[in-house]
Design a protein around this motif. Structure first.
Motif, PDB file in Angstrom:
ATOM      1  N   ASP A   3       0.691  -1.303  -0.130  1.00 66.11           N
ATOM      2  CA  ASP A   3       0.146   0.032  -0.002  1.00 66.11           C
ATOM      3  C   ASP A   3       0.831   1.200  -0.092  1.00 66.11           C
ATOM      4  O   ASP A   3       0.228   2.360  -0.219  1.00 66.11           O
ATOM      5  CB  ASP A   3      -0.937   0.071   1.207  1.00 66.11           C
ATOM      6  N   ILE A  13      -1.942   4.289  -5.166  1.00 67.69           N
ATOM      7  CA  ILE A  13      -3.277   4.098  -5.653  1.00 67.69           C
ATOM      8  C   ILE A  13      -3.521   2.606  -6.054  1.00 67.69           C
ATOM      9  O   ILE A  13      -2.430   2.104  -6.791  1.00 67.69           O
ATOM     10  CB  ILE A  13      -3.531   4.742  -6.915  1.00 67.69           C
ATOM     11  N   VAL A  14      -4.384   2.171  -5.638  1.00 65.58           N
ATOM     12  CA  VAL A  14      -4.661   0.629  -6.145  1.00 65.58           C
ATOM     13  C   VAL A  14      -5.694   0.486  -7.148  1.00 65.58           C
ATOM     14  O   VAL A  14      -6.549   1.413  -7.262  1.00 65.58           O
ATOM     15  CB  VAL A  14      -4.958  -0.261  -4.820  1.00 65.58           C
ATOM     16  N   GLY A  16      -9.132  -0.110  -8.948  1.00 63.90           N
ATOM     17  CA  GLY A  16     -10.447  -0.044  -8.368  1.00 63.90           C
ATOM     18  C   GLY A  16     -10.658   0.959  -7.317  1.00 63.90           C
ATOM     19  O   GLY A  16     -11.714   0.983  -6.621  1.00 63.90           O
ATOM     20  N   GLN A  17      -9.829   1.576  -6.914  1.00 66.83           N
ATOM     21  CA  GLN A  17      -9.885   2.520  -5.815  1.00 66.83           C
ATOM     22  C   GLN A  17     -10.802   3.770  -6.212  1.00 66.83           C
ATOM     23  O   GLN A  17     -10.638   4.326  -6.889  1.00 66.83           O
ATOM     24  CB  GLN A  17      -8.520   3.125  -5.232  1.00 66.83           C
ATOM     25  N   ALA A  18     -11.721   4.007  -5.206  1.00 63.71           N
ATOM     26  CA  ALA A  18     -12.768   5.001  -5.179  1.00 63.71           C
ATOM     27  C   ALA A  18     -11.686   6.542  -4.638  1.00 63.71           C
ATOM     28  O   ALA A  18     -10.937   6.092  -3.927  1.00 63.71           O
ATOM     29  CB  ALA A  18     -13.793   5.093  -4.449  1.00 63.71           C
ATOM     30  N   GLN A  19     -12.186   7.542  -5.084  1.00 67.50           N
ATOM     31  CA  GLN A  19     -11.493   8.994  -4.488  1.00 67.50           C
ATOM     32  C   GLN A  19      -9.849   8.607  -4.562  1.00 67.50           C
ATOM     33  O   GLN A  19      -9.063   9.000  -3.775  1.00 67.50           O
ATOM     34  CB  GLN A  19     -11.955   9.052  -3.025  1.00 67.50           C
ATOM     35  N   LYS A  20      -9.454   8.429  -5.887  1.00 69.93           N
ATOM     36  CA  LYS A  20      -7.813   8.260  -6.087  1.00 69.93           C
ATOM     37  C   LYS A  20      -7.380   9.787  -5.730  1.00 69.93           C
ATOM     38  O   LYS A  20      -6.065   9.582  -5.403  1.00 69.93           O
ATOM     39  CB  LYS A  20      -7.929   7.880  -7.447  1.00 69.93           C
ATOM     40  N   THR A  23      -5.362   9.786  -2.082  1.00 69.87           N
ATOM     41  CA  THR A  23      -4.570   9.152  -2.187  1.00 69.87           C
ATOM     42  C   THR A  23      -3.272  10.055  -2.884  1.00 69.87           C
ATOM     43  O   THR A  23      -1.966  10.075  -2.351  1.00 69.87           O
ATOM     44  CB  THR A  23      -4.417   7.573  -2.665  1.00 69.87           C
TER      45      THR A  23
END
Length: 150
Positions: A3, A13-14, A16-20, A23
């Protein structure tokens, strides 16, 4: 995949992450502390009560308050509160009050020392001795600044 990045613990940033953007902005805030780091002091254990936006400190070995658990990290005050960048060997910061640098190693934070005065050879019968002394002083000063190996 982790992470965070290995050296500066920047958030990744992973997929499918929301609100990139959250991050990404967090990583930028940490980079603002770490890149060409300038600190107010080294080895401070108690967080200042009224820090200015952008001020940074090297956390001491026994931190208290909001700095608990962040020994040796660089703490920076941001609009969102304290951010911490972990120290790693070779990490160097400028120290505002001394105008010198401090470097982190396996032994902890070490402040650079002022170079010793070097006496210039003045000639005469002992010029070789004076020249050798001046060269030795220069080498000692360069090693003290970590510009030459010990």
């Amino acid at each position: 995949m982790t992470d965070t990045t290995a050296r500066l613990a920047l958030p990744m940033i992973v997929p499918g992450q929301a609100q990139k953007e959250m991050t990404h902005n967090e990583a930028l805030a940490l980079l603002a502390i770490a890149v060409q780091a300038q600190v107010t002091a080294v080895g401070t254990n108690v967080p200042p009560t009224d820090p200015m936006l952008g001020e940074c400190w090297v956390v001491g070995p026994a931190p208290t308050g909001a700095w608990v658990g962040q020994a040796d990290a660089v703490a920076g005050w941001t609009g969102g509160g304290w951010r911490f960048v972990p120290a790693h060997p070779g990490f160097t910061v400028g120290v505002a009050y001394t105008g010198r640098r401090a470097r982190f190693s396996d032994q902890g934070w070490e402040s650079e020392t002022a170079p010793a005065a070097v006496v210039a050879p003045s000639g005469g019968d002992v010029i070789d001795t004076q020249a050798r002394t001046a060269i030795t002083q220069l080498l000692t000063a360069l090693r003290g600044l970590k510009l030459l190996p010990e």
